[in-house]
Design a protein around this motif. Sequence first.
Motif, PDB file in Angstrom:
ATOM      1  N   GLY A 116       0.836  -1.227   0.163  1.00 28.27           N
ATOM      2  CA  GLY A 116       0.123  -0.056  -0.024  1.00 28.27           C
ATOM      3  C   GLY A 116       0.724   1.342  -0.054  1.00 28.27           C
ATOM      4  O   GLY A 116       1.816   1.482  -0.761  1.00 28.27           O
ATOM      5  N   PHE A 117       0.706   2.417   1.056  1.00 24.22           N
ATOM      6  CA  PHE A 117       1.469   3.325   1.042  1.00 24.22           C
ATOM      7  C   PHE A 117       2.515   3.358   2.082  1.00 24.22           C
ATOM      8  O   PHE A 117       3.251   4.263   2.239  1.00 24.22           O
ATOM      9  CB  PHE A 117       0.361   4.682   1.565  1.00 24.22           C
ATOM     10  N   LEU A 118       2.856   2.123   2.539  1.00 24.28           N
ATOM     11  CA  LEU A 118       4.012   1.852   3.229  1.00 24.28           C
ATOM     12  C   LEU A 118       5.320   1.800   2.406  1.00 24.28           C
ATOM     13  O   LEU A 118       5.195   1.449   1.160  1.00 24.28           O
ATOM     14  CB  LEU A 118       3.923   0.522   4.278  1.00 24.28           C
ATOM     15  N   PRO A 119       6.475   1.735   2.737  1.00 26.88           N
ATOM     16  CA  PRO A 119       7.690   1.645   2.007  1.00 26.88           C
ATOM     17  C   PRO A 119       7.794   0.246   1.343  1.00 26.88           C
ATOM     18  O   PRO A 119       7.314  -0.823   2.008  1.00 26.88           O
ATOM     19  CB  PRO A 119       8.852   1.774   3.012  1.00 26.88           C
ATOM     20  N   THR A 120       7.957   0.179   0.104  1.00 26.04           N
ATOM     21  CA  THR A 120       8.164  -0.910  -0.582  1.00 26.04           C
ATOM     22  C   THR A 120       8.588  -2.232  -0.226  1.00 26.04           C
ATOM     23  O   THR A 120       8.340  -3.271  -0.549  1.00 26.04           O
ATOM     24  CB  THR A 120       8.460  -1.018  -2.170  1.00 26.04           C
ATOM     25  N   LYS A 121       9.794  -2.010   0.604  1.00 25.57           N
ATOM     26  CA  LYS A 121      10.321  -2.996   1.238  1.00 25.57           C
ATOM     27  C   LYS A 121       9.696  -4.040   2.078  1.00 25.57           C
ATOM     28  O   LYS A 121       9.959  -5.148   2.480  1.00 25.57           O
ATOM     29  CB  LYS A 121      11.671  -2.663   1.882  1.00 25.57           C
ATOM     30  N   HIS A 122       8.389  -3.431   2.649  1.00 26.05           N
ATOM     31  CA  HIS A 122       7.563  -4.125   3.219  1.00 26.05           C
ATOM     32  C   HIS A 122       6.496  -4.912   2.708  1.00 26.05           C
ATOM     33  O   HIS A 122       5.540  -5.560   3.466  1.00 26.05           O
ATOM     34  CB  HIS A 122       6.932  -3.325   4.413  1.00 26.05           C
TER      35      HIS A 122
END
Length: 501
Positions: free
Chosen positions: A234-240
């Motif tokens: 979602g809107f969290l950093p892509t590494k998550h």
Amino acid sequence: MAHQHDEEFRLHGGEFDELNRKYDRRRFLTKTSLGLGALALGGLWAGSSMLANSTKKSGTQSIEEDILAALPHFAPKAKRVVYLFMSGGPSQFETFDYKPKLYKMLGQDLPDSVRGSQRLTGMSASQSRFPIAPSLYKFNAHGQSNTMISELLPHTAKVVDELCIIKSMYTEHINHDPAITFFQTGHQLPGRPSIGSWVSYGLGSDNQNLPSFIVLVTKNGGGQPLYARLWGNGFLPTKHQGVQFRNGKDPVLYLNNPENYDGADRREMLNYLNKLNGLQADYYGDPEVDAKLAQYEMAFRMQTSIPEVMDMSDEPDEVFELYGKDSREAGTFAANCLMARKLLEKDVKFVQLYHQDWDHHAALPNGIQTQCQKVDQGCAALITDLKRRGLLEDTLVIWGGEFGRTVYSQGKLSPENYGRDHHPRAFSMWMAGAGVKAGISYGETDDFSYNIVKDPVHVHDFQATLMHLLGIDHERFTFKTQGRRYRLTDLSGKVVKDILA
């Protein structure tokens, strides 16, 4: 070797300088003719995730960094989670919610007083009758808890004293996509982070050589489609975002080196890529550049760690016998359960298994028997295996789908053949392991498993409880984007304290 690479980088410095000069036109337009537009965009982006991490308070840390620094909010009961998601909506009548009075009501219409004004799907709203369909399968009491379990789940019945069966789950969403999206992200519309991504973002990783959030999907699943956004960041950093492990030669797509390309070449390429991206990070200040760099480095480490964790050759025959014959075939649900145990042993924080084809609108007796045979032994074996290895006490195991099924038959009814439509207002799921009371059933439905009569548990309540077991206060764990703070449980949700050990 490192000195040689640095010398080569110095010699090719002119190439990087040339790349920098190519930014000149963009820099000129941004700072002159488009300057006002850039200022306007800056105002719109003020609450975005890009700026949220770089906007500082009066101190040295951003608000987001302060939120993360406070985690966990209290001592966690669970260090890791394995979520067995049964996509399609398993029927509670053939699994965990025993309704003996229905056998005397075969074929009778569901009373209007029971159905009330509840929403129906377009598939059964046009029916003139709603004939009651008792389960074709028998239930028996099992364990010291004397819990009634369907004969379709003989292996699960053997571990029933480890389970906390919640019979009073409910949701507002009656169709698959919004319902499963709501369960996995806390909102019915796509775009929010999945549960695993929230956990990864908040608690990080205990194994730097593997992703903190891994997804396994049963091969040849059929039924309703699954979308990668269900394990997206979602809107969290892509590494998550969740990383899907697949069966076959390449468990993670694009991870292996190309032909005739060795590890030294890969390392050299990453070194140059890091320096190139460093220029971009310095210029734009976008934290996503750092996130991408972290993903590249993780991929490099995974080239060594993935083959090791995917290798089943060191598992004794006794383990395969525990999980069942299917566990020897990569990509089956049983094999994925065994793989999940290996990943949990490696301290992967969140492992999600998806098993499809529980959407039985017709021919339910045969369809659900087939699905139960595919998952029953693997689920029970996972609990048994975790317990004997000392992992169950700090691992949370979850089983369930996006909604339940109707007591009435969709379409034609016969004693040997019937189907059930979607029913979001009362269904069952179970939890086991870290911090959860074992050997209990929680909540009650009416005689038709159509309405909840005691201890309702909303999807947001389930999510709040999951986070609580990980040491997270779901109301305090937020992320700011698009001008407001979001959380997994959106604007509601309470911890179900009565199921906590």
